[in-house]
Scaffold this active site. Structure first.
Site, PDB file in Angstrom:
ATOM      1  N   TYR A  48       1.619  14.084   0.335  1.00 37.59           N
ATOM      2  CA  TYR A  48       1.442  14.844   1.565  1.00 37.59           C
ATOM      3  C   TYR A  48       1.641  16.340   1.291  1.00 37.59           C
ATOM      4  O   TYR A  48       2.200  17.061   2.097  1.00 37.59           O
ATOM      5  CB  TYR A  48       2.381  14.311   2.671  1.00 37.59           C
ATOM      6  CG  TYR A  48       2.233  12.809   2.805  1.00 37.59           C
ATOM      7  CD1 TYR A  48       1.096  12.282   3.408  1.00 37.59           C
ATOM      8  CD2 TYR A  48       3.159  11.927   2.250  1.00 37.59           C
ATOM      9  CE1 TYR A  48       0.908  10.907   3.475  1.00 37.59           C
ATOM     10  CE2 TYR A  48       2.975  10.549   2.315  1.00 37.59           C
ATOM     11  CZ  TYR A  48       1.848  10.045   2.930  1.00 37.59           C
ATOM     12  OH  TYR A  48       1.650   8.694   2.989  1.00 37.59           O
TER      13      TYR A  48
ATOM     14  N   ARG B 114       5.145  19.913   4.665  1.00 38.27           N
ATOM     15  CA  ARG B 114       6.173  18.922   5.017  1.00 38.27           C
ATOM     16  C   ARG B 114       7.438  19.524   5.639  1.00 38.27           C
ATOM     17  O   ARG B 114       7.951  18.979   6.604  1.00 38.27           O
ATOM     18  CB  ARG B 114       6.545  18.059   3.805  1.00 38.27           C
ATOM     19  CG  ARG B 114       5.386  17.195   3.298  1.00 38.27           C
ATOM     20  CD  ARG B 114       5.833  16.184   2.265  1.00 38.27           C
ATOM     21  NE  ARG B 114       6.680  15.176   2.850  1.00 38.27           N
ATOM     22  CZ  ARG B 114       7.968  15.043   2.643  1.00 38.27           C
ATOM     23  NH1 ARG B 114       8.596  15.854   1.809  1.00 38.27           N
ATOM     24  NH2 ARG B 114       8.667  14.111   3.252  1.00 38.27           N
TER      25      ARG B 114
ATOM     26  N   GLU C  16       0.825  -1.217   0.000  1.00 39.56           N
ATOM     27  CA  GLU C  16       0.000   0.000   0.000  1.00 39.56           C
ATOM     28  C   GLU C  16       0.854   1.259   0.000  1.00 39.56           C
ATOM     29  O   GLU C  16       0.898   1.993   0.977  1.00 39.56           O
ATOM     30  CB  GLU C  16      -0.976  -0.009   1.181  1.00 39.56           C
ATOM     31  CG  GLU C  16      -0.321  -0.459   2.478  1.00 39.56           C
ATOM     32  CD  GLU C  16      -1.270  -0.572   3.641  1.00 39.56           C
ATOM     33  OE1 GLU C  16      -2.306  -1.223   3.481  1.00 39.56           O
ATOM     34  OE2 GLU C  16      -0.951  -0.015   4.692  1.00 39.56           O
ATOM     35  N   PRO C  17       1.514   1.529  -1.115  1.00 38.05           N
ATOM     36  CA  PRO C  17       2.376   2.711  -1.210  1.00 38.05           C
ATOM     37  C   PRO C  17       1.573   3.991  -1.468  1.00 38.05           C
ATOM     38  O   PRO C  17       0.615   3.988  -2.235  1.00 38.05           O
ATOM     39  CB  PRO C  17       3.231   2.399  -2.437  1.00 38.05           C
ATOM     40  CG  PRO C  17       2.322   1.573  -3.300  1.00 38.05           C
ATOM     41  CD  PRO C  17       1.492   0.759  -2.361  1.00 38.05           C
ATOM     42  N   GLY C  18       1.970   5.063  -0.818  1.00 40.56           N
ATOM     43  CA  GLY C  18       1.363   6.368  -1.084  1.00 40.56           C
ATOM     44  C   GLY C  18       2.367   7.282  -1.765  1.00 40.56           C
ATOM     45  O   GLY C  18       2.230   7.683  -2.920  1.00 40.56           O
ATOM     46  N   ARG C  19       3.439   7.562  -1.029  1.00 43.69           N
ATOM     47  CA  ARG C  19       4.436   8.510  -1.514  1.00 43.69           C
ATOM     48  C   ARG C  19       5.060   8.095  -2.841  1.00 43.69           C
ATOM     49  O   ARG C  19       5.228   8.918  -3.736  1.00 43.69           O
ATOM     50  CB  ARG C  19       5.557   8.636  -0.465  1.00 43.69           C
ATOM     51  CG  ARG C  19       6.652   9.623  -0.832  1.00 43.69           C
ATOM     52  CD  ARG C  19       7.829   9.530   0.141  1.00 43.69           C
ATOM     53  NE  ARG C  19       7.380   9.380   1.498  1.00 43.69           N
ATOM     54  CZ  ARG C  19       7.040  10.395   2.289  1.00 43.69           C
ATOM     55  NH1 ARG C  19       7.148  11.632   1.860  1.00 43.69           N
ATOM     56  NH2 ARG C  19       6.623  10.179   3.517  1.00 43.69           N
TER      57      ARG C  19
ATOM     58  N   TYR D 212       8.004  17.942   9.205  1.00 44.71           N
ATOM     59  CA  TYR D 212       8.969  16.833   9.284  1.00 44.71           C
ATOM     60  C   TYR D 212      10.401  17.266   8.998  1.00 44.71           C
ATOM     61  O   TYR D 212      11.253  16.401   8.783  1.00 44.71           O
ATOM     62  CB  TYR D 212       8.630  15.760   8.240  1.00 44.71           C
ATOM     63  CG  TYR D 212       7.206  15.278   8.195  1.00 44.71           C
ATOM     64  CD1 TYR D 212       6.659  14.548   9.248  1.00 44.71           C
ATOM     65  CD2 TYR D 212       6.401  15.516   7.075  1.00 44.71           C
ATOM     66  CE1 TYR D 212       5.356  14.083   9.189  1.00 44.71           C
ATOM     67  CE2 TYR D 212       5.098  15.047   7.004  1.00 44.71           C
ATOM     68  CZ  TYR D 212       4.583  14.334   8.067  1.00 44.71           C
ATOM     69  OH  TYR D 212       3.299  13.865   7.995  1.00 44.71           O
TER      70      TYR D 212
ATOM     71  N   CYS E  87       2.599  34.165   8.835  1.00 44.05           N
ATOM     72  CA  CYS E  87       3.182  34.906   9.938  1.00 44.05           C
ATOM     73  C   CYS E  87       3.642  33.995  11.062  1.00 44.05           C
ATOM     74  O   CYS E  87       3.042  33.939  12.136  1.00 44.05           O
ATOM     75  CB  CYS E  87       2.196  35.951  10.433  1.00 44.05           C
ATOM     76  SG  CYS E  87       2.090  37.287   9.254  1.00 44.05           S
TER      77      CYS E  87
HETATM   78  C1  PLP Z   1       0.348   6.462   5.233  1.00 44.62           C
HETATM   79  C2  PLP Z   1       0.139   5.011   5.099  1.00 44.62           C
HETATM   80  C3  PLP Z   1       0.599   4.325   3.969  1.00 44.62           C
HETATM   81  C4  PLP Z   1       1.395   4.989   2.877  1.00 44.62           C
HETATM   82  O1  PLP Z   1       2.664   5.356   3.300  1.00 44.62           O
HETATM   83  P1  PLP Z   1       3.735   5.887   2.228  1.00 44.62           P
HETATM   84  O2  PLP Z   1       4.952   6.141   3.025  1.00 44.62           O
HETATM   85  O3  PLP Z   1       3.185   7.128   1.646  1.00 44.62           O
HETATM   86  O4  PLP Z   1       3.927   4.819   1.230  1.00 44.62           O
HETATM   87  C5  PLP Z   1       0.317   2.983   3.867  1.00 44.62           C
HETATM   88  N1  PLP Z   1      -0.377   2.338   4.832  1.00 44.62           N
HETATM   89  C6  PLP Z   1      -0.837   2.945   5.927  1.00 44.62           C
HETATM   90  C7  PLP Z   1      -1.594   2.183   6.931  1.00 44.62           C
HETATM   91  C8  PLP Z   1      -0.591   4.306   6.107  1.00 44.62           C
HETATM   92  O5  PLP Z   1      -1.039   4.916   7.207  1.00 44.62           O
END
Ligand code: PLP
Length: 421
Positions: A375, A313, A274-277, A317, A346
């Protein structure tokens, strides 16, 4: 356009022949710019990660959930995960079927859980008390469980989401209690999942964590899937030729683990990531205009219109984003200098890029803030009563389309109720 400093976007052919200065003029700044070709390529990179036949990529939509963005991800054949009813709603709008949505919730109310049950999506819970809650709402229902394998990884303490110090997942030692609750409510365990953290650039921790996850999975025969989580990193320092994640090497290691697990498990069940980034970061950047350049005591500051309400970000972070420079005029930057690039909020923490060595920047220049698609917009806010920016998409044929309008002042009043004075 005068290309003052454009190494990364040139390498990527990011603008597909469009001129960023013209885009900034036409759509205003700040604006998020997406490249459809790169987004599709990132989806394909991960779909092809392994040869294991029942492999599914769930895009993690919290990284970027703009409607048009999700539509493209859907058209690439990915599935999605969701972290809230709002994400489930957006994903349904983008065309994902309920069975293609995996709701990974954390400390949610019974009402939210009910929304997910009614939406028909698979739900993962990550505590005994949330498992009990699901049992009470929907006895006999299917459920997945998020375990904490005890291994974490990530670029910052705030994004390490497994291991001994985080709120996420159920510790394997509670498996007997898990079984009791499943039995009590006749819940059917269909999957187990984990997510160890965000932005790993080498695969060791991920591969180690899936070995632990697979050991847990083996204690539960008859699962439909095991979800190994996301966290696949991208090189934010491309201007210094930072190497990308070696997907070939990682894919080989993962593939081996998947086949071995399937053999030991006795069945080739579905295995997911489950990749997001990885999917969303590199296909997007922000165009912002320089509004002031000044010296303050010993430091030189470049002030632009991209505050942390637009890109959170760096302040959240301490993240690094590459910065490029485009210029309408023919003026030349004669020298390089060390500058700190700040936004228009500000707060003194409103720093986009600290102490960077860049060609001299002038008022009016357009800055490109790279790798902003993950993000980025999803964390944008109305802080300082600033308007959230527009988003545009560069199609594969080079055409540019608006995918989100810039907010207008009236949007700030939405849902507010004035007193009768
Ligand atoms: C945020 C999240 C992801 C995605 O993370 P990335 O670092 O963006 O790949 C996958 N699984 C869960 C449960 C998350 O909270």
């Amino acid at each position: 356009m005068n290309k003052v400093y454009t190494k990364v976007t040139d390498q990527l052919h990011f603008f597909e022949g469009n001129d960023p200065v013209e885009l900034a003029k036409e759509y205003g700044t700040p604006v998020y710019v997406y490249n459809e070709r790169i987004l599709r390529q990132r989806c394909r990179d991960l779909k092809q990660l392994v040869t294991y036949p029942k492999f599914v990529v769930d895009y993690s939509a919290k990284a970027n959930s703009s409607l048009a963005f999700l539509q493209i991800v859907k058209s690439e054949g990915l599935e999605v995960d969701a972290m809230s009813p709002g994400e489930i709603f957006m994903e349904r709008q983008a065309g994902f079927a309920p069975e293609e949505i995996f709701y990974i919730c954390n400390n949610v109310s019974a009402q939210e859980m009910q929304y997910a049950v009614d939406a028909g999506v698979v739900i993962s819970v990550d505590s005994l008390s949330q498992l009990e809650q699901l049992g009470q709402i929907a006895p006999g229902h299917e459920v997945a469980i998020r375990f904490n394998p005890g291994v974490g990884a990530g670029h910052h303490e705030k994004v390490v989401t497994a291991g001994k110090k985080t709120k996420f997942g159920i510790e394997p030692k509670y498996i007997p209690q898990v079984r009791e609750i499943l039995k009590k409510y006749d819940l059917k365990l269909v999957g187990i999942n984990q997510h160890i953290g965000s932005l790993f650039m080498t695969g060791e921790a991920f591969v180690a964590s899936i070995a632990v996850l697979f050991e847990i999975a083996k204690q539960f025969p008859g699962l439909r899937f095991v979800d190994m989580g996301g966290g696949f990193g991208i090189p934010y320092k491309k201007e210094f030729d930072e190497a990308p994640l070696d997907l070939k090497e990682l894919g080989t290691a993962i593939d081996k683990a998947l086949y071995q697990f399937a053999q030991e498990y006795g069945e080739q069940i579905t295995l997911r990531i489950e990749p997001g980034r990885y999917i969303s970061a590199e296909c997007s950047m922000i165009l912002s205009q320089v509004q002031a350049v000044k010296h303050n005591h010993d430091k030189k500051f470049v002030g632009c219109d991209c505050g942390f309400n637009v890109l959170q970000r760096p302040i959240m972070y301490d993240s690094y984003h590459g910065v490029e420079i485009y210029r309408a005029s023919e003026a030349l930057s004669e020298k390089k200098e060390i500058v700190t690039i700040v936004g228009n909020i500000c707060e003194s923490g409103d720093i986009l890029a600290k102490d960077r060595e860049l060609p001299e920047i002038f008022k009016g220049d357009i800055l490109g803030i790279l790798d902003a698609g993950a993000y980025g917009f999803t964390m944008a806010s109305n802080y300082n009563n600033r308007l959230r920016p527009a988003e545009i998409l560069i199609r594969e044929n080079g055409d540019v389309v608006l995918i989100r309008e810039r907010e207008v002042l009236e949007d700030l009043l939405r849902h507010q109720i004035a007193l009768d004075m």
